[in-house]
Design an enzyme around this catalytic site. Structure first.
Site, PDB file in Angstrom:
ATOM      1  N   SER A 146       0.824  -1.205   0.000  1.00 55.89           N
ATOM      2  CA  SER A 146       0.000   0.000   0.000  1.00 55.89           C
ATOM      3  C   SER A 146       0.864   1.263   0.000  1.00 55.89           C
ATOM      4  CB  SER A 146      -0.903   0.032   1.230  1.00 55.89           C
ATOM      5  OG  SER A 146      -1.715  -1.112   1.293  1.00 55.89           O
TER       6      SER A 146
HETATM    7  N1  SAH Z   1      -0.404  -4.945   4.103  1.00 60.09           N
HETATM    8  C1  SAH Z   1       0.272  -5.284   2.876  1.00 60.09           C
HETATM    9  C2  SAH Z   1      -0.603  -4.972   1.667  1.00 60.09           C
HETATM   10  C3  SAH Z   1      -0.821  -6.209   0.902  1.00 60.09           C
HETATM   11  S1  SAH Z   1      -2.048  -6.180  -0.368  1.00 60.09           S
HETATM   12  C4  SAH Z   1       1.634  -4.641   2.787  1.00 60.09           C
HETATM   13  O1  SAH Z   1       1.986  -3.844   3.667  1.00 60.09           O
HETATM   14  O2  SAH Z   1       2.396  -4.978   1.870  1.00 60.09           O
HETATM   15  C5  SAH Z   1      -3.266  -7.253   0.319  1.00 60.09           C
HETATM   16  C6  SAH Z   1      -2.849  -8.679   0.579  1.00 60.09           C
HETATM   17  O3  SAH Z   1      -4.021  -9.352   1.039  1.00 60.09           O
HETATM   18  C7  SAH Z   1      -2.371  -9.461  -0.631  1.00 60.09           C
HETATM   19  O4  SAH Z   1      -1.090  -9.972  -0.380  1.00 60.09           O
HETATM   20  C8  SAH Z   1      -3.398 -10.608  -0.763  1.00 60.09           C
HETATM   21  O5  SAH Z   1      -2.820 -11.842  -1.184  1.00 60.09           O
HETATM   22  C9  SAH Z   1      -3.921 -10.702   0.664  1.00 60.09           C
HETATM   23  N2  SAH Z   1      -5.238 -11.329   0.827  1.00 60.09           N
HETATM   24  C10 SAH Z   1      -6.357 -11.188   0.067  1.00 60.09           C
HETATM   25  N3  SAH Z   1      -7.365 -11.924   0.585  1.00 60.09           N
HETATM   26  C11 SAH Z   1      -6.873 -12.530   1.714  1.00 60.09           C
HETATM   27  C12 SAH Z   1      -7.419 -13.407   2.698  1.00 60.09           C
HETATM   28  N4  SAH Z   1      -8.700 -13.840   2.666  1.00 60.09           N
HETATM   29  N5  SAH Z   1      -6.626 -13.811   3.711  1.00 60.09           N
HETATM   30  C13 SAH Z   1      -5.339 -13.417   3.786  1.00 60.09           C
HETATM   31  N6  SAH Z   1      -4.755 -12.591   2.886  1.00 60.09           N
HETATM   32  C14 SAH Z   1      -5.521 -12.152   1.863  1.00 60.09           C
END
Ligand code: SAH
Length: 213
Positions: A62
């Site tokens: 993000s």
């Molecule tokens: N907080 C992260 C942002 C990652 S983007 C950072 O600082 O880099 C969102 C993430 O959510 C992705 O990696 C995606 O694979 C994950 N995601 C989506 N649905 C999910 C679920 N049901 N359980 C766990 N992770 C999930």
């Protein structure tokens, strides 16, 4: 190295303090976590820019402002137990690791969970779990704060159930095509207070209580 530190200080001053991030603990955490260590070497030069970046598997880290805004909105305190859904790169989990006593973060992509576990080694209070985060983490509940970094059509019920008294849940809700809203739910007694924070764009939350895989 010194160059990354300068860029990080500029990121905090311009993108965070220059907007509406005024929680000193959040600003200090964002000043200390080396964001460039959570992206691929190719992306490192862009790590402190004012936008999200690709991290593989079609996912993104993000925008720094969004990470700070979510941490501030969740009012994370030093003694808190925190749950994050969507570990991705692990960057937001590291920031939460600076702010809270204990952090549990869940990622559905095993490759990302493995890379994040390595990147998060300097934060022994952060624990990476692989699985469907829409189910929460009942074995570690209750949580003082829950942050979800992917957007589903609605708030997953298990995450609400795993909030402790006074707990805050910060989550983007809505479909990509129709616009998503970042909201905060606060559990006060039997009441669930709801605040709308801002319109946002997140990757989809995929799972049992999110979008079908
Ligand atoms: N907080 C992260 C942002 C990652 S983007 C950072 O600082 O880099 C969102 C993430 O959510 C992705 O990696 C995606 O694979 C994950 N995601 C989506 N649905 C999910 C679920 N049901 N359980 C766990 N992770 C999930």
């Amino acid at each position: 190295m010194a160059e990354f530190e300068r860029e990080r200080a500029r990121m905090v001053d311009e993108q965070l303090a220059g907007r509406d991030i005024d929680d000193p603990r959040v600003l200090a955490a964002m000043r200390s976590v080396p964001r460039h260590r959570f992206v691929t070497p190719r992306q490192a030069a862009a790590a402190y820019e004012d936008h999200p970046l690709p991290i593989g598997n079609g996912q993104t880290i993000s925008q720094p402002y969004i990470v700070a805004l979510m941490c501030q909105a969740a009012r994370v305190r030093a003694g808190d137990r925190v749950l994050e859904i969507g570990t991705g790169s692990g960057y937001a989990a590291a920031v939460l690791g600076e702010l809270a006593a204990e952090v549990h973060t869940v990622e559905r992509h095993s490759e990302l969970a493995r890379a994040a576990t390595r990147a998060l080694q300097p934060w022994p209070n952060v624990h990476v779990h692989e699985g469907d985060g829409t189910l929460g983490l009942p074995e570690c509940a209750p949580f003082d704060a829950v942050l979800v970094t992917a957007a589903g059509p609605d708030v997953p019920e298990p995450l609400v159930e795993q909030l402790g008294e006074g707990g805050r849940l910060v989550i983007p809700v809505g479909e990509p095509r129709f616009g998503q809203q970042l909201i905060r739910l606060t559990l006060q007694g039997d009441e669930l207070l709801r605040d709308r924070l801002m319109p946002v764009v997140f990757v989809p939350l995929i799972g049992r209580h999110g979008t079908a895989p």
